[in-house]
Design a protein around this motif. Structure first.
Motif, PDB file in Angstrom:
ATOM      1  N   CYS A  16       0.831  -1.214   0.000  1.00  0.00           N
ATOM      2  CA  CYS A  16       0.000   0.000   0.000  1.00  0.00           C
ATOM      3  C   CYS A  16       0.862   1.259   0.000  1.00  0.00           C
ATOM      4  CB  CYS A  16      -0.924   0.001   1.212  1.00  0.00           C
ATOM      5  SG  CYS A  16      -2.152  -1.317   1.183  1.00  0.00           S
ATOM      6  N   ILE A  17       1.943   1.239   0.751  1.00  0.00           N
ATOM      7  CA  ILE A  17       2.848   2.394   0.804  1.00  0.00           C
ATOM      8  C   ILE A  17       3.481   2.614  -0.571  1.00  0.00           C
ATOM      9  CG2 ILE A  17       4.956   3.319   1.841  1.00  0.00           C
ATOM     10  CD1 ILE A  17       4.178   1.664   4.397  1.00  0.00           C
ATOM     11  N   VAL A  18       3.950   1.537  -1.185  1.00  0.00           N
ATOM     12  CA  VAL A  18       4.565   1.634  -2.515  1.00  0.00           C
ATOM     13  C   VAL A  18       3.550   2.148  -3.534  1.00  0.00           C
ATOM     14  CG1 VAL A  18       5.561   0.275  -4.406  1.00  0.00           C
ATOM     15  CG2 VAL A  18       6.331  -0.090  -2.037  1.00  0.00           C
ATOM     16  N   ASP A  19       2.346   1.639  -3.520  1.00  0.00           N
ATOM     17  CA  ASP A  19       1.309   2.108  -4.445  1.00  0.00           C
ATOM     18  C   ASP A  19       1.052   3.603  -4.277  1.00  0.00           C
ATOM     19  OD1 ASP A  19       1.079  -0.461  -5.443  1.00  0.00           O
ATOM     20  OD2 ASP A  19      -0.801  -0.897  -4.386  1.00  0.00           O
ATOM     21  N   ALA A  20       1.030   4.069  -3.031  1.00  0.00           N
ATOM     22  CA  ALA A  20       0.810   5.500  -2.768  1.00  0.00           C
ATOM     23  C   ALA A  20       1.989   6.337  -3.287  1.00  0.00           C
ATOM     24  CB  ALA A  20       0.612   5.734  -1.270  1.00  0.00           C
ATOM     25  N   ILE A  21       3.203   5.862  -3.057  1.00  0.00           N
ATOM     26  CA  ILE A  21       4.392   6.590  -3.538  1.00  0.00           C
ATOM     27  C   ILE A  21       4.366   6.684  -5.059  1.00  0.00           C
ATOM     28  CG2 ILE A  21       6.904   6.509  -3.747  1.00  0.00           C
ATOM     29  CD1 ILE A  21       6.931   5.231  -0.907  1.00  0.00           C
ATOM     30  N   ARG A  48       3.078  10.917   0.907  1.00  0.00           N
ATOM     31  CA  ARG A  48       2.002  11.704   1.528  1.00  0.00           C
ATOM     32  C   ARG A  48       1.133  10.807   2.410  1.00  0.00           C
ATOM     33  NH1 ARG A  48       2.614  13.929  -3.579  1.00  0.00           N
ATOM     34  NH2 ARG A  48       3.184  16.127  -3.503  1.00  0.00           N
ATOM     35  N   ARG A  49       0.907  11.264   3.619  1.00  0.00           N
ATOM     36  CA  ARG A  49       0.090  10.516   4.580  1.00  0.00           C
ATOM     37  C   ARG A  49      -1.281  10.217   4.001  1.00  0.00           C
ATOM     38  NH1 ARG A  49      -3.806  12.176   7.389  1.00  0.00           N
ATOM     39  NH2 ARG A  49      -3.242  14.353   7.116  1.00  0.00           N
ATOM     40  N   ARG A  58      -7.239   3.130   6.154  1.00  0.00           N
ATOM     41  CA  ARG A  58      -7.201   3.385   7.599  1.00  0.00           C
ATOM     42  C   ARG A  58      -6.278   4.568   7.870  1.00  0.00           C
ATOM     43  NH1 ARG A  58      -2.412   2.242   9.995  1.00  0.00           N
ATOM     44  NH2 ARG A  58      -1.063   0.627   9.136  1.00  0.00           N
ATOM     45  N   PRO A  59      -6.369   5.167   9.069  1.00  0.00           N
ATOM     46  CA  PRO A  59      -5.428   6.231   9.422  1.00  0.00           C
ATOM     47  C   PRO A  59      -3.992   5.698   9.414  1.00  0.00           C
ATOM     48  CG  PRO A  59      -7.274   6.216  10.942  1.00  0.00           C
ATOM     49  CD  PRO A  59      -7.387   4.971  10.105  1.00  0.00           C
ATOM     50  N   PHE A  60      -3.059   6.556   9.033  1.00  0.00           N
ATOM     51  CA  PHE A  60      -1.660   6.158   8.936  1.00  0.00           C
ATOM     52  C   PHE A  60      -0.786   7.267   9.483  1.00  0.00           C
ATOM     53  CE2 PHE A  60       2.380   5.813   6.575  1.00  0.00           C
ATOM     54  CZ  PHE A  60       2.702   4.490   6.836  1.00  0.00           C
ATOM     55  N   ASP A  61       0.093   6.933  10.396  1.00  0.00           N
ATOM     56  CA  ASP A  61       1.090   7.863  10.928  1.00  0.00           C
ATOM     57  C   ASP A  61       2.369   7.635  10.135  1.00  0.00           C
ATOM     58  OD1 ASP A  61       3.158   9.105  12.389  1.00  0.00           O
ATOM     59  OD2 ASP A  61       2.136   8.753  14.292  1.00  0.00           O
ATOM     60  N   LEU A  62       2.940   8.671   9.549  1.00  0.00           N
ATOM     61  CA  LEU A  62       4.136   8.503   8.731  1.00  0.00           C
ATOM     62  C   LEU A  62       5.293   7.845   9.482  1.00  0.00           C
ATOM     63  CD1 LEU A  62       4.238  11.688   6.485  1.00  0.00           C
ATOM     64  CD2 LEU A  62       3.818   9.333   5.796  1.00  0.00           C
ATOM     65  N   GLN A  63       5.297   7.907  10.804  1.00  0.00           N
ATOM     66  CA  GLN A  63       6.338   7.222  11.572  1.00  0.00           C
ATOM     67  C   GLN A  63       6.282   5.705  11.361  1.00  0.00           C
ATOM     68  OE1 GLN A  63       8.879   8.637  13.503  1.00  0.00           O
ATOM     69  NE2 GLN A  63       8.191  10.409  12.343  1.00  0.00           N
ATOM     70  N   GLU A  64       5.120   5.199  10.932  1.00  0.00           N
ATOM     71  CA  GLU A  64       4.982   3.771  10.660  1.00  0.00           C
ATOM     72  C   GLU A  64       5.862   3.319   9.491  1.00  0.00           C
ATOM     73  OE1 GLU A  64       0.924   2.054  10.713  1.00  0.00           O
ATOM     74  OE2 GLU A  64       0.290   4.078  11.302  1.00  0.00           O
ATOM     75  N   LEU A  65       6.321   4.256   8.664  1.00  0.00           N
ATOM     76  CA  LEU A  65       7.230   3.910   7.571  1.00  0.00           C
ATOM     77  C   LEU A  65       8.458   3.173   8.097  1.00  0.00           C
ATOM     78  CD1 LEU A  65       7.441   7.157   5.411  1.00  0.00           C
ATOM     79  CD2 LEU A  65       6.324   5.031   4.785  1.00  0.00           C
ATOM     80  N   THR A  79       7.242  15.955   7.989  1.00  0.00           N
ATOM     81  CA  THR A  79       6.178  16.592   8.767  1.00  0.00           C
ATOM     82  C   THR A  79       5.153  15.509   9.090  1.00  0.00           C
ATOM     83  OG1 THR A  79       4.766  17.162   6.882  1.00  0.00           O
ATOM     84  CG2 THR A  79       6.497  18.756   7.470  1.00  0.00           C
ATOM     85  N   GLU A  80       4.076  15.888   9.729  1.00  0.00           N
ATOM     86  CA  GLU A  80       3.019  14.910  10.001  1.00  0.00           C
ATOM     87  C   GLU A  80       2.309  14.462   8.729  1.00  0.00           C
ATOM     88  OE1 GLU A  80       0.285  16.347  12.915  1.00  0.00           O
ATOM     89  OE2 GLU A  80       1.824  16.528  14.458  1.00  0.00           O
ATOM     90  N   ASP A  81       2.389  15.268   7.675  1.00  0.00           N
ATOM     91  CA  ASP A  81       1.658  14.985   6.445  1.00  0.00           C
ATOM     92  C   ASP A  81       2.512  14.489   5.285  1.00  0.00           C
ATOM     93  OD1 ASP A  81      -0.854  15.721   7.490  1.00  0.00           O
ATOM     94  OD2 ASP A  81      -0.318  17.832   7.236  1.00  0.00           O
ATOM     95  N   GLU A  82       3.823  14.785   5.304  1.00  0.00           N
ATOM     96  CA  GLU A  82       4.686  14.403   4.186  1.00  0.00           C
ATOM     97  C   GLU A  82       6.069  13.987   4.650  1.00  0.00           C
ATOM     98  OE1 GLU A  82       4.895  17.603   1.358  1.00  0.00           O
ATOM     99  OE2 GLU A  82       2.924  17.120   0.534  1.00  0.00           O
TER     100      GLU A  82
END
Length: 89
Positions: A16-21, A48-49, A58-65, A79-82
């Motif tokens: 999901c992260i790769v698809d978003a990137i 981007r978050r 679902r909600p995602f915190d970029l720290q989860e990366l 940042t919290e968003d990018e």
């Protein structure tokens, strides 16, 4: 021009992260390996978050990366968003 890159363990969550990137960075190139996925982009790449949340549903915190992160290259601006990787000239 220099490439930035980010590499993750290859699993369902990082799909999901790769698809978003890739959706947000059409100039990026993905390299799938058996145990990891590496994404290269010229000069800049943005995670981007909101895009990850859309892919995950679902909600995602970029720290989860960092849970599945293997390595990266470039200057980090977070940042919290990018989460941005870039080479500043």
């Amino acid at each position: 021009m220099s490439n930035v890159f980010i590499a993750f363990q290859r699993n369902e969550e990082t799909r999901c992260i790769v698809d978003a990137i890739l959706a947000d960075n059409p100039h990026a190139v993905v390299n799938m390996q058996p145990a990891m996925v590496k994404i290269d982009a010229p000069d800049t790449m943005v995670v981007r978050r909101t895009s990850v949340e859309e892919q995950m549903g679902r909600p995602f915190d970029l720290q989860e990366l960092h849970v599945n992160l293997i390595t990266l290259t470039g200057h980090i601006d977070e940042t919290e968003d990018e989460f941005t990787l870039s080479w500043k000239h």
